[in-house]
Design an enzyme around this catalytic site. Structure first.
Site, PDB file in Angstrom:
ATOM      1  N   GLY A 214     -11.210   5.821   1.937  1.00  0.00           N
ATOM      2  CA  GLY A 214     -12.266   7.056   1.540  1.00  0.00           C
ATOM      3  C   GLY A 214     -12.262   7.299   0.192  1.00  0.00           C
ATOM      4  O   GLY A 214     -13.199   7.289  -0.711  1.00  0.00           O
TER       5      GLY A 214
ATOM      6  N   ARG B  13     -21.326   2.193   4.726  1.00  0.00           N
ATOM      7  CA  ARG B  13     -21.009   2.220   6.301  1.00  0.00           C
ATOM      8  C   ARG B  13     -22.072   2.022   7.100  1.00  0.00           C
ATOM      9  O   ARG B  13     -22.150   1.588   8.126  1.00  0.00           O
ATOM     10  CB  ARG B  13     -20.169   3.325   6.539  1.00  0.00           C
ATOM     11  CG  ARG B  13     -18.746   3.296   6.053  1.00  0.00           C
ATOM     12  CD  ARG B  13     -18.099   4.304   6.707  1.00  0.00           C
ATOM     13  NE  ARG B  13     -16.447   4.122   6.498  1.00  0.00           N
ATOM     14  CZ  ARG B  13     -15.477   4.877   6.862  1.00  0.00           C
ATOM     15  NH1 ARG B  13     -15.752   6.102   7.541  1.00  0.00           N
ATOM     16  NH2 ARG B  13     -14.196   4.695   6.911  1.00  0.00           N
TER      17      ARG B  13
ATOM     18  N   LYS C 203      -1.616  10.042   0.905  1.00  0.00           N
ATOM     19  CA  LYS C 203      -1.095  10.140   2.311  1.00  0.00           C
ATOM     20  C   LYS C 203       0.054   9.613   2.558  1.00  0.00           C
ATOM     21  O   LYS C 203       0.105   8.298   3.092  1.00  0.00           O
ATOM     22  CB  LYS C 203      -2.407   9.577   3.220  1.00  0.00           C
ATOM     23  CG  LYS C 203      -3.505  10.635   3.747  1.00  0.00           C
ATOM     24  CD  LYS C 203      -4.356   9.858   4.660  1.00  0.00           C
ATOM     25  CE  LYS C 203      -5.735   9.672   3.977  1.00  0.00           C
ATOM     26  NZ  LYS C 203      -6.388   8.634   4.262  1.00  0.00           N
TER      27      LYS C 203
ATOM     28  N   GLY D  18      -7.624   4.675   6.737  1.00  0.00           N
ATOM     29  CA  GLY D  18      -6.628   4.938   7.623  1.00  0.00           C
ATOM     30  C   GLY D  18      -6.515   3.678   8.502  1.00  0.00           C
ATOM     31  O   GLY D  18      -5.573   2.952   8.681  1.00  0.00           O
TER      32      GLY D  18
END
Ligand code: ADP
Ligand code: MG
Length: 385
Positions: free
Chosen positions: A341, A37, A189, A364
């Protein structure tokens, strides 16, 4: 979608506030485990430095309650970035006292009250630090926070090069009219992922499901899943998605077989048909038949997008499904995109990443972008009219 890009901005001798997403994962000693990142933002930062801009970097890290949670300080990250740029990147704790340097980094923006609430006062304070705002934080672009969205009320806003690259690659993979598209969804999720599957049925040829998401679909369909992790609150939505799948051209594919153990995983792992999981056992991975089927679909697709591990990969005994998906993706000669992630954490051998077309910095954000085709942090850099 036409966007205002940093390349069109006149940045010479201007103060440019760049929102990046350095929300990296940390190990037990608070060290950064993966620099991706950070390195992915280098093109934007180098472009700005080359064009004589002054950079003020803003990022969040983790979910700190307040500024006393030292674990979430950006100190290490500022040093790591400095080594890539071969420059000192000073970390600034006081928003009212920004030193006059080519590049500085503000301390974790979530140490400042009001970030998540998109507080106008914080947005205004941030805006006062700069002449121009650049959003390069694709991974946070689904959050309407003060440093992502609010600040654009007060400054001219532009898209950074990473944000542009993510949008271009993901949009092309998703909407190209050529060849076939396979989406692989796993993880835990459930609400976000089941919703995304619903909208992706219109675009994909195959949707391969694993992880706890698959458990929820199986259970919704009335198949006993024993002690497996199932999101019962999502049953109604899962039912709707199964119905939508019957009306679409996409194949929604659940695992034929699964790897199970008892709930605390003390029992030896074994493989069962998806139909025969007894009450005292839980599903922790997709089985060998499912792995073969998923691999074939992935290798034979022109475009593949993957988010979410196929099993509880943190336990090596249940990581095989996830690693076989990764392996198949490296064998695909078309476009391959990975995001998430935990999905990235599951990739231990980082050299493999070179064989993937694009590793998204979004988890997300990637999901929401797949679902909606835009994000709040993208809307603010759109050209009007
Ligand atoms: P990502 O961060 O890649 O989007 P998620 O956060 O949705 O993925 O989910 C990752 C988590 O899902 C992992 O911690 C993994 O252990 C868990 N998981 C996957 N499959 C199962 C399963 N069958 N049972 C329990 N947990 C699972
Ligand atoms: Mg996750």
């Amino acid at each position: 979608m036409k966007l205002k890009t940093v390349k069109e901005a006149s940045v010479k001798n201007k103060r440019v506030l760049v929102r990046v997403d350095y929300n990296v994962s940390l190990d037990n000693n608070h060290n950064v485990t993966d620099n991706t990142r950070i390195t992915q933002t280098l093109p934007t930062l180098k472009f700005l430095l080359k064009n004589a801009a002054k950079i003020i970097l803003v990022s969040h890290l983790g979910r700190p309650k307040d500024k006393n949670e030292k674990k979430y300080s950006l100190t290490n990250i500022a040093n790591i970035l400095g080594s890539y740029l071969d420059k000192k990147v000073e970390l600034v704790k006081n928003i009212n006292n920004i030193p006059n340097a080519r590049i500085v980094m503000l301390e974790n923006i979530r140490f400042f009250p009001g970030e998540k609430a998109n507080d106008a006062e914080l947005a205004r304070q941030l805006a006062q630090l700069a002449d121009i705002y650049v959003n390069d934080a694709f991974g946070t672009a689904h959050r309407a926070h003060a440093s992502v969205v609010g600040i654009a009320e007060y400054l001219p806003a532009y898209a950074g090069l990473l944000l542009l690259k993510e949008i271009r690659l993901i949009t092309t993979a998703l909407n190209s009219s050529e060849g076939s598209l396979t989406i692989v969804i796993g993880g835990a999720k459930t609400p976000e992922k089941i919703r995304a599957i619903g909208t992706l049925l219109d675009k994909a040829n195959n949707i391969l499901v694993g992880g706890a998401i698959a458990n929820t679909f199986l259970s919704t369909w009335g198949i006993p899943t024993g002690a497996s992790l199932v999101d019962y609150e999502m049953s109604e939505m899962a039912r709707q998605v199964i119905w939508m799948a019957t009306q679409s051209n996409a194949a929604l594919i659940l695992p034929d077989d699964v790897v199970v153990s008892n709930e605390d995983r003390s029992r030896k792992a074994s493989t069962l048909s998806y139909r025969s999981v007894p009450g005292h056992l839980a599903i922790f991975d997709i089985g060998p038949k499912a792995r073969q089927k998923y691999k074939k679909k992935i290798i034979n697709s022109d475009r593949v997008i993957w988010n979410g591990p196929m099993g509880l990969f943190e336990d090596k005994r249940y990581a095989t499904g996830t690693s076989s998906i990764l392996q198949a993706m490296t064998k695909n000669s078309g476009t391959t995109i990975i995001g998430g992630g935990d999905t990235l954490t599951a990739i231990k051998d980082k050299s493999i990443i070179g064989k993937i077309t694009h590793v998204s910095t979004g988890g997300g954000a990637l999901l929401e972008f797949l679902e909606k085709g835009t994000l709040p942090g993208i809307e603010i850099v759109k050209c009007n009219g």
